[in-house]
Design an enzyme around this catalytic site. Structure first.
Site, short mmCIF file in Angstrom:
data_model
loop_
_atom_site.label_atom_id
_atom_site.label_comp_id
_atom_site.label_asym_id
_atom_site.label_seq_id
_atom_site.Cartn_x
_atom_site.Cartn_y
_atom_site.Cartn_z
N ARG A 1 0.81 -1.22 0.00
CA ARG A 1 0.00 0.00 0.00
C ARG A 1 0.84 1.28 0.00
O ARG A 1 0.34 2.36 -0.22
CB ARG A 1 -0.97 -0.02 1.20
N GLU B 1 -9.43 -10.36 11.97
CA GLU B 1 -8.96 -9.33 11.04
C GLU B 1 -10.14 -8.62 10.39
O GLU B 1 -11.21 -9.21 10.22
CB GLU B 1 -8.08 -9.97 9.95
C1 UD1 Z 1 -1.44 -6.86 11.50
C2 UD1 Z 1 -2.33 -7.76 12.39
C3 UD1 Z 1 -3.52 -6.94 12.86
C4 UD1 Z 1 -3.05 -5.72 13.59
C5 UD1 Z 1 -2.08 -4.90 12.74
C6 UD1 Z 1 -1.44 -3.82 13.59
C7 UD1 Z 1 -2.10 -10.05 11.56
C8 UD1 Z 1 -2.74 -11.13 10.76
N1 UD1 Z 1 -2.77 -8.91 11.64
O1 UD1 Z 1 -2.23 -6.50 10.37
O2 UD1 Z 1 -4.33 -7.73 13.72
O3 UD1 Z 1 -4.18 -4.92 13.95
O4 UD1 Z 1 -1.02 -5.74 12.26
O5 UD1 Z 1 -0.63 -2.96 12.84
O6 UD1 Z 1 -1.07 -10.30 12.13
N2 UD1 Z 1 4.91 -9.31 7.86
C9 UD1 Z 1 5.92 -10.22 7.64
N3 UD1 Z 1 5.63 -11.33 6.89
C10 UD1 Z 1 4.40 -11.57 6.38
C11 UD1 Z 1 3.38 -10.61 6.61
C12 UD1 Z 1 3.66 -9.49 7.37
O7 UD1 Z 1 7.04 -10.05 8.09
O8 UD1 Z 1 4.24 -12.59 5.72
C13 UD1 Z 1 5.24 -8.11 8.66
C14 UD1 Z 1 5.04 -6.82 7.90
O9 UD1 Z 1 6.23 -6.45 7.22
C15 UD1 Z 1 4.69 -5.83 9.00
C16 UD1 Z 1 3.98 -6.71 10.02
O10 UD1 Z 1 4.37 -8.05 9.76
O11 UD1 Z 1 5.84 -5.28 9.58
C17 UD1 Z 1 2.47 -6.57 9.95
O12 UD1 Z 1 2.04 -6.96 8.65
P1 UD1 Z 1 0.89 -6.20 7.87
O13 UD1 Z 1 0.70 -6.86 6.56
O14 UD1 Z 1 1.16 -4.75 7.88
O15 UD1 Z 1 -0.33 -6.56 8.81
P2 UD1 Z 1 -1.64 -5.75 9.06
O16 UD1 Z 1 -2.59 -5.99 7.95
O17 UD1 Z 1 -1.29 -4.35 9.37
CA CA Z 2 0.62 -3.07 9.32
#
Ligand code: UD1
Ligand code: CA
Length: 462
Positions: free
Chosen positions: A16, A156
């Site tokens: 995004r 979520e």
């Molecule tokens: C996540 C949480 C959500 C919370 C929010 C807070 C989950 C499923 N959801 O959602 O409940 O309210 O954070 O900000 O956990 N990342 C990885 N590997 C992956 C996916 C993500 O390292 O495969 C890292 C991203 O780089 C980021 C963090 O995990 O730093 C959160 O990932 P993001 O995709 O931003 O999750 P949200 O949709 O924000």
């Molecule tokens: Ca996030």
């Protein structure tokens, strides 16, 4: 504190943001956001710190290559936050204690709050402690689901029912976990959700079904857990960080005339009784002394100003040092490696680069001084230029103490002007001028008698 292992998630695509720069390297308060998270983590004195990287891992690792204690776990491809945490298992094999999980895109989190999370987790003897917040606009976050006040799950946004979406308690994505049951429990998580990802948030329901104690810590100020997913959120978080910094400086005795238009990076230090006028940016590792005055529309980056320095309007100072009582501008440009001496004066439309400018010296108007060493009490006349570049190489100019450079002179480097020497105005100086001498290098003036009268007479005839 022993038995604490920090893991920071930073493998996601950051889709995004629509950026070629990895999300966690976007600056907040002048520093890549991951640096803020690492700073808060370090205050736990952890036994280990691991960053989970995947998307653009190389760029992130390159940025952090000067942190030998930091470990990296690679997650390629990225199948969700639970999948990300599983990648850390080999690095923490045989370890016990607490895993504190932080998110690389949540940079406002304060060290005190992370410490409180750890303390809450320990005193509750929980298997997991979820940091939550109550927010006005919960859209996009995971919602905390409670039964009789106890957390039973996190759902979520995309998987939530309309009723669940009304909940305003959100998951911050920051947790403390007991290491012992963690990795076995992660293996039980399935990817049955709207995104087809392995959600770490499902761990809460897994533990609750096993009747294991899950605790929550609700932060007082929900702004601290603001996650950055878009450029809009990046700017909002930057604004919060800037407001916090301005407030801290004002509390410490700095006058900020208009905080709304003053941008001071987190790491900057400013002494009391310094006055900052509107539209000023002070960036990077800058240090400003006390009793300084920084007038409107000035940018100072990675520079040090001693006490009682004045910077007049519309100046740019980069990687430079200005000694006590000196004055710069208006419209001055101090480029990298400029060192301005005690009570020296740099006036309007003066540019310096890699130049040391001695105490009490003056360059009041319209000059370029590059690759020069200028002594004390030198007067640099208007329009003086050090010709430091011959098209291939840069050369040095030395001007010794007390010299006087007449206006509109070109000092063609390499060249040395001796102590107390004078340069006649309008000179092109190609040879060294000894101490105490007068150097003049210009065409001699000829006055042609009656020339104008004769010219006018000739025009009338035509
Ligand atoms: C996540 C949480 C959500 C919370 C929010 C807070 C989950 C499923 N959801 O959602 O409940 O309210 O954070 O900000 O956990 N990342 C990885 N590997 C992956 C996916 C993500 O390292 O495969 C890292 C991203 O780089 C980021 C963090 O995990 O730093 C959160 O990932 P993001 O995709 O931003 O999750 P949200 O949709 O924000
Ligand atoms: Ca996030």
């Amino acid at each position: 504190m022993s038995g604490v292992h920090v893991v920071i998630l930073a493998a996601g695509m950051g889709t995004r943001m629509k950026s070629s720069l990895p999300k966690v390297l976007h600056p907040v308060g002048g520093q890549p956001m991951v640096d803020h998270v690492l700073g808060a983590a370090a205050t736990l004195a952890p036994e280990s710190t691991t960053l989970v990287v995947g998307h653009q891992a190389g760029a992130i690792q390159a940025h952090l290559s000067d942190r030998p204690a930091l470990q990296f776990a690679l997650q390629v491809p990225q199948h969700g936050t639970a999948h990300a945490l599983q990648r850390v298992e080999p690095l923490l094999a045989g370890k016990t204690g607490t895993l504190v999980l932080l998110s690389g895109d949540v940079p406002l989190l304060r060290a005190e709050t992370v410490q409180l999370l750890l303390a809450t987790h320990r005193s509750a003897s929980a298997v997991a402690t979820v940091m939550t917040a109550v927010v006005e606009r919960p859209y996009g976050y995971g919602r905390v689901i409670r039964t009789s006040g106890e957390i039973v799950g996190i759902v979520e946004e995309r998987d939530a029912s309309p009723a669940q979406r009304l909940g305003r308690e959100i998951n911050s994505g920051i947790y403390a976990f007991d290491l012992a049951p963690l990795f076995d429990a992660l293996r039980t998580i399935a990817a049955r959700n709207a995104q087809g990802e392995y959600y770490l948030t499902d761990l809460v329901a897994v533990y609750r079904r096993q009747r294991l104690p899950v605790e929550t810590l609700t932060v007082e100020d929900s702004r601290e857990v603001r996650g950055i997913n878009t450029r809009g959120e990046l700017s909002e978080v930057n604004t919060i960080m800037k407001q916090t910094k301005n407030a801290e400086l004002m509390a410490a005795g700095v006058t900020i005339v208009d905080p709304a238009t003053t941008y001071i990076d987190t790491e900057v230090e400013i002494g009391p009784d310094t006055v900052i006028h509107p539209g000023v940016l002070i960036q990077g590792r800058s240090k400003i002394g006390s009793g300084c005055e920084i007038h409107a529309s000035v940018r100072i980056a990675d520079s040090e100003l001693s006490d009682r320095v004045t910077v007049h309007n519309f100046c740019l100072l980069l990687d430079s040092k200005v000694a006590e009582g000196a004055s710069v501008g208006p419209f001055a440009h101090l480029r990298s490696g400029s060192i301005i001496g005690h009570k020296a004066k740099i006036g309007n439309f003066v540019e310096l680069k890699k130049t040391t400018f001695g105490a009490g010296s003056k360059a009041n108007h319209l000059s370029y001084l590059g690759d020069a060493t200028i002594g004390a009490n030198v007067n640099v006349g208007a329009g003086t230029i050090t010709c430091n570049y011959d098209g291939q190489k840069k050369h040095q100019t030395v001007i010794e103490d007390g010299a006087f450079i007449g206006s509109d002179s070109q000092l063609i480097a390499p060249v040395r002007i001796g102590k107390g020497a004078y340069i006649g105005a309008g000179s092109s100086i190609t040879e060294d001028v000894p101490a105490g001498a007068l150097g003049v290098g210009r065409g001699r003036q000829t006055n042609i008698k009656d020339w104008a009268d004769r010219m006018r007479a000739a025009q009338v005839k035509r």
